[in-house]
Enzyme design. Structure first.
Site, PDB file in Angstrom:
ATOM      1  N   ASP A 193      32.085 -18.521 -23.282  1.00  0.00           N
ATOM      2  CA  ASP A 193      33.349 -18.062 -23.824  1.00  0.00           C
ATOM      3  C   ASP A 193      33.398 -16.548 -23.580  1.00  0.00           C
ATOM      4  O   ASP A 193      32.362 -15.919 -23.357  1.00  0.00           O
ATOM      5  CB  ASP A 193      33.391 -18.387 -25.321  1.00  0.00           C
ATOM      6  CG  ASP A 193      34.749 -18.116 -25.926  1.00  0.00           C
ATOM      7  OD1 ASP A 193      35.720 -17.926 -25.178  1.00  0.00           O
ATOM      8  OD2 ASP A 193      34.840 -18.106 -27.166  1.00  0.00           O
ATOM      9  N   ASP A 207      36.077 -13.895 -25.194  1.00  0.00           N
ATOM     10  CA  ASP A 207      36.421 -13.070 -26.349  1.00  0.00           C
ATOM     11  C   ASP A 207      35.427 -13.261 -27.487  1.00  0.00           C
ATOM     12  O   ASP A 207      35.116 -14.386 -27.890  1.00  0.00           O
ATOM     13  CB  ASP A 207      37.819 -13.414 -26.852  1.00  0.00           C
ATOM     14  CG  ASP A 207      38.901 -13.016 -25.859  1.00  0.00           C
ATOM     15  OD1 ASP A 207      38.644 -12.115 -25.048  1.00  0.00           O
ATOM     16  OD2 ASP A 207      39.995 -13.614 -25.896  1.00  0.00           O
TER      17      ASP A 207
END
Length: 275
Positions: free
Chosen positions: A29, A31
């Site tokens: 991922d 963010d």
């Protein structure tokens, strides 16, 4: 004396570590995981609509909105044109999380394929991939669209990361998106083990589980039950180095707050192999 619950948790963590050491494809991922910040929030602040976008986000989350609806609502407030987006990218340096560059380098030196998967925007992630030495073809994120004059014209709804098929399932998207990645892309490279790492904030698409059947899936849950998550990926790591989400911490079979823990685990494994 170790309780039964503690023994189960320990065994689950050891199993997750075992898969981690064998993984030949890892999806991160972006963010609050690869990067310390939230790309959409920072772009909104740059455009002068940070608080307005935050209000839209809160309203959408309180109403259990689908991810696509929430994304559309935020973009409708932001409406970035091409020049604004390009200027923001040109003046903004990615805020990489400490240790991620070394971890990605270690993974790549082992021949592990590294992917970036995000509900954010591809244009913001390209500089991140460049800093980490990750090919652009291994980015899965949303694409902002512009008209011929460069004005905002929506976003590409065909992107796998642009929608969710359920409500209130934070942290699940990266696992299921990884499932599609594996079926559509990774399997062509004969990746046997797929591993996902996320802070547990993105949304999910449960429909992919039915659309893309997989073999060899063993685990993958942070925002939902194991039964709902498996078998999108072979394993999942919860990451709290930037934001600690208690629900993710409670459900992750292996939860870390420092990327050096993951890197050193690989190095220790290599040292053991040499003995």
């Amino acid at each position: 004396m170790t309780s039964a619950g503690e023994s189960i948790a320990k065994n689950q963590e050891e199993e997750a570590k075992r898969v981690w050491r064998k993984a030949d494809a890892v999806c991160f991922d972006v963010d609050s995981t690869v990067c310390r910040d939230e790309g959409i929030d920072d772009l909104a602040a740059f455009l002068g609509v940070g608080e307005a976008v935050a209000n839209v986000t809160r309203t959408a989350m309180n109403g259990n909105a689908r991810f696509r609806d929430a994304l559309a609502a935020r973009l409708q407030v932001m409406k970035p044109n091409k020049d604004q987006l390009d200027h923001y990218v040109n003046i903004t340096r990615p805020k990489l999380t400490q240790g991620i560059k070394e971890l990605v380098s270690r993974l790549q030196s082992r021949g592990t394929h590294v992917y970036l998967v995000s509900g954010g925007f591809r244009r913001l992630i390209l500089p991140v991939a460049e800093l980490l030495g990750i090919d652009q073809s291994r980015i899965y994120a949303n694409e902002i669209l512009f008209d011929k004059l460069g004005n905002y014209n929506g976003f590409d709804t065909s992107e796998l990361t642009s929608d969710s098929g359920s409500k209130d399932c934070d942290g699940f998207q990266i696992v299921l998106i990884s499932k599609r990645l594996r079926a559509d892309k990774l399997a062509k490279n004969n990746h046997k083990y797929l591993y996902t790492i996320s802070d547990g904030q993105t949304s999910c698409d449960r429909s992919l589980e039915e659309k893309v059947p997989l073999q060899n899936g063993c685990d993958g849950s942070d925002g939902a039950t194991d039964a709902e998550a498996a078998p999108p990926a072979d394993a999942f790591i919860g990451f709290g180095g930037n934001v600690v989400r208690e629900a993710v911490k409670a459900r992750a079979k292996w939860y870390v707050t420092d990327f050096d823990v993951l890197r050193k685990d690989l190095e220790n494994d290599e040292s053991s192999d040499d003995e």
